[in-house]
Design a protein around this motif. Structure first.
Motif, PDB file in Angstrom:
ATOM      1  N   LEU A   1     -13.120 -12.082  16.605  1.00  0.00           N
ATOM      2  CA  LEU A   1     -12.900 -11.422  15.319  1.00  0.00           C
ATOM      3  C   LEU A   1     -11.691 -10.510  15.431  1.00  0.00           C
ATOM      4  O   LEU A   1     -11.609  -9.668  16.330  1.00  0.00           O
ATOM      5  N   ILE A   2     -10.731 -10.700  14.521  1.00  0.00           N
ATOM      6  CA  ILE A   2      -9.609  -9.783  14.370  1.00  0.00           C
ATOM      7  C   ILE A   2      -9.698  -9.224  12.956  1.00  0.00           C
ATOM      8  O   ILE A   2      -9.621  -9.980  11.983  1.00  0.00           O
ATOM      9  N   ASP A   3      -9.891  -7.925  12.846  1.00  0.00           N
ATOM     10  CA  ASP A   3     -10.098  -7.319  11.533  1.00  0.00           C
ATOM     11  C   ASP A   3      -8.749  -7.024  10.889  1.00  0.00           C
ATOM     12  O   ASP A   3      -8.308  -5.887  10.790  1.00  0.00           O
ATOM     13  N   THR A   4      -8.097  -8.081  10.429  1.00  0.00           N
ATOM     14  CA  THR A   4      -6.758  -7.931   9.861  1.00  0.00           C
ATOM     15  C   THR A   4      -6.766  -7.141   8.550  1.00  0.00           C
ATOM     16  O   THR A   4      -5.753  -6.543   8.188  1.00  0.00           O
ATOM     17  N   TYR A   5      -7.890  -7.096   7.856  1.00  0.00           N
ATOM     18  CA  TYR A   5      -7.967  -6.259   6.655  1.00  0.00           C
ATOM     19  C   TYR A   5      -7.783  -4.792   7.050  1.00  0.00           C
ATOM     20  O   TYR A   5      -6.910  -4.097   6.530  1.00  0.00           O
ATOM     21  N   GLU A   6      -8.598  -4.333   7.971  1.00  0.00           N
ATOM     22  CA  GLU A   6      -8.539  -2.932   8.395  1.00  0.00           C
ATOM     23  C   GLU A   6      -7.216  -2.603   9.083  1.00  0.00           C
ATOM     24  O   GLU A   6      -6.625  -1.542   8.866  1.00  0.00           O
ATOM     25  N   LEU A   7      -6.722  -3.529   9.893  1.00  0.00           N
ATOM     26  CA  LEU A   7      -5.512  -3.263  10.671  1.00  0.00           C
ATOM     27  C   LEU A   7      -4.261  -3.258   9.801  1.00  0.00           C
ATOM     28  O   LEU A   7      -3.355  -2.442  10.008  1.00  0.00           O
ATOM     29  N   THR A   8      -4.184  -4.166   8.824  1.00  0.00           N
ATOM     30  CA  THR A   8      -3.026  -4.119   7.922  1.00  0.00           C
ATOM     31  C   THR A   8      -3.100  -2.895   7.016  1.00  0.00           C
ATOM     32  O   THR A   8      -2.070  -2.282   6.702  1.00  0.00           O
ATOM     33  N   GLN A   9      -4.300  -2.512   6.631  1.00  0.00           N
ATOM     34  CA  GLN A   9      -4.456  -1.295   5.830  1.00  0.00           C
ATOM     35  C   GLN A   9      -3.956  -0.074   6.598  1.00  0.00           C
ATOM     36  O   GLN A   9      -3.195   0.742   6.061  1.00  0.00           O
ATOM     37  N   SER A  10      -4.349   0.033   7.858  1.00  0.00           N
ATOM     38  CA  SER A  10      -3.915   1.170   8.684  1.00  0.00           C
ATOM     39  C   SER A  10      -2.408   1.168   8.882  1.00  0.00           C
ATOM     40  O   SER A  10      -1.754   2.212   8.798  1.00  0.00           O
ATOM     41  N   GLN A  11      -1.855  -0.018   9.137  1.00  0.00           N
ATOM     42  CA  GLN A  11      -0.420  -0.123   9.381  1.00  0.00           C
ATOM     43  C   GLN A  11       0.383   0.273   8.140  1.00  0.00           C
ATOM     44  O   GLN A  11       1.355   1.017   8.224  1.00  0.00           O
ATOM     45  N   LEU A  12      -0.027  -0.219   6.989  1.00  0.00           N
ATOM     46  CA  LEU A  12       0.688   0.094   5.760  1.00  0.00           C
ATOM     47  C   LEU A  12       0.560   1.572   5.398  1.00  0.00           C
ATOM     48  O   LEU A  12       1.513   2.185   4.908  1.00  0.00           O
ATOM     49  N   ASN A  13      -0.603   2.154   5.651  1.00  0.00           N
ATOM     50  CA  ASN A  13      -0.790   3.569   5.330  1.00  0.00           C
ATOM     51  C   ASN A  13       0.087   4.484   6.189  1.00  0.00           C
ATOM     52  O   ASN A  13       0.395   5.605   5.786  1.00  0.00           O
ATOM     53  N   MET A  14       0.489   4.008   7.342  1.00  0.00           N
ATOM     54  CA  MET A  14       1.400   4.792   8.178  1.00  0.00           C
ATOM     55  C   MET A  14       2.738   5.003   7.490  1.00  0.00           C
ATOM     56  O   MET A  14       3.447   5.973   7.753  1.00  0.00           O
ATOM     57  N   HIS A  15       3.101   4.079   6.603  1.00  0.00           N
ATOM     58  CA  HIS A  15       4.393   4.136   5.930  1.00  0.00           C
ATOM     59  C   HIS A  15       4.283   4.644   4.503  1.00  0.00           C
ATOM     60  O   HIS A  15       5.278   4.695   3.788  1.00  0.00           O
ATOM     61  N   SER A  16       3.058   5.005   4.076  1.00  0.00           N
ATOM     62  CA  SER A  16       2.825   5.458   2.713  1.00  0.00           C
ATOM     63  C   SER A  16       3.318   4.417   1.714  1.00  0.00           C
ATOM     64  O   SER A  16       3.456   3.233   2.032  1.00  0.00           O
TER      65      SER A  16
END
Length: 221
Positions: free
Chosen positions: A157-172
């Protein structure tokens, strides 16, 4: 469309990039990425097509089968699947994943790797919009993974939903114009497609998936 290969839309100067088109560049040379993702398909509609039969025919022991759906499963019939139904309920998202993808791959000695849906690059008050429709399908996929884990069956399992959300939030909210697809269809100014990726967005997601494969499976190191 999030994972698949795409041609340039000459009429509208659009270049969607899927993460599956980038992944080969990020894994060792002796690993071959075969991208059979297709735009607009749900976990249900994909099973009706020749490409699905090709995938199932050609899976071999030791293959890693990366499975990602959700963005089109929320659409109306004939693509819709129910994210709330359990894996024993015919027609549910979990049921399709289990019976048409995970179990057939396991039967052939392959390793299924579930990837949750990615977030749409859409921001509210500077953070990624919460409660996106595909979050329901991401949650269902996590639950299904845990069902297999409780039975002692090893899948990934790779939680790409959570991980892309975290990555994008780093850039606002600046991330929208960086990772989302830009397009101009006869408008006075360039608009944003918040669902599909630019090359940068596809590269971000492919790197997330590659890094997780390296952590989970020694073969990728």
């Amino acid at each position: 469309s999030i994972a698949s290969d795409h041609d340039i839309d000459e009429a509208n100067e659009v270049q969607i990039t899927g993460w599956g088109n980038v992944l080969q560049q990020l894994v060792p040379d002796d690993v071959t990425v075969i991208n059979k993702a297709r735009s607009g398909r749900s976990s249900k509609s994909y099973t009706t097509e020749q490409v699905y039969r090709e995938v199932m025919k050609n899976i071999k022991e030791g293959d890693y089968v990366i499975i990602q759906f959700g963005h089109n499963d929320e659409k109306e019939a004939p693509r819709y699947t129910d994210p709330a139904g359990d894996s024993a309920t015919e027609g549910s998202y979990k049921w399709y994943l289990k019976n048409y993808y995970i179990d057939p791959a396991l039967k052939k000695g392959a390793i299924p790797v579930l990837c949750t849906s990615v977030v749409c690059c859409e921001f509210v008050d500077g953070i990624v919009k919460e409660d996106q429709p595909q979050s329901l399908f991401a949650g269902a996929m996590r639950e299904l993974y845990n069902e297999y884990k409780e039975q002692g069956i090893e899948i990934g399992l790779i939680d790409t939903y959570e991980l892309t959300q975290s990555q994008l939030n780093m850039h606002s909210s600046e991330a929208s114009s960086y990772y989302a697809l830009k397009y101009d269809r006869g408008r006075a100014s360039t608009s944003l497609d918040h669902v599909h990726f630019s090359e940068k967005g596809a590269d971000m997601t492919a790197q997330i998936i590659a890094e997780n494969l390296f952590v989970m499976y020694p073969d990728f190191n």
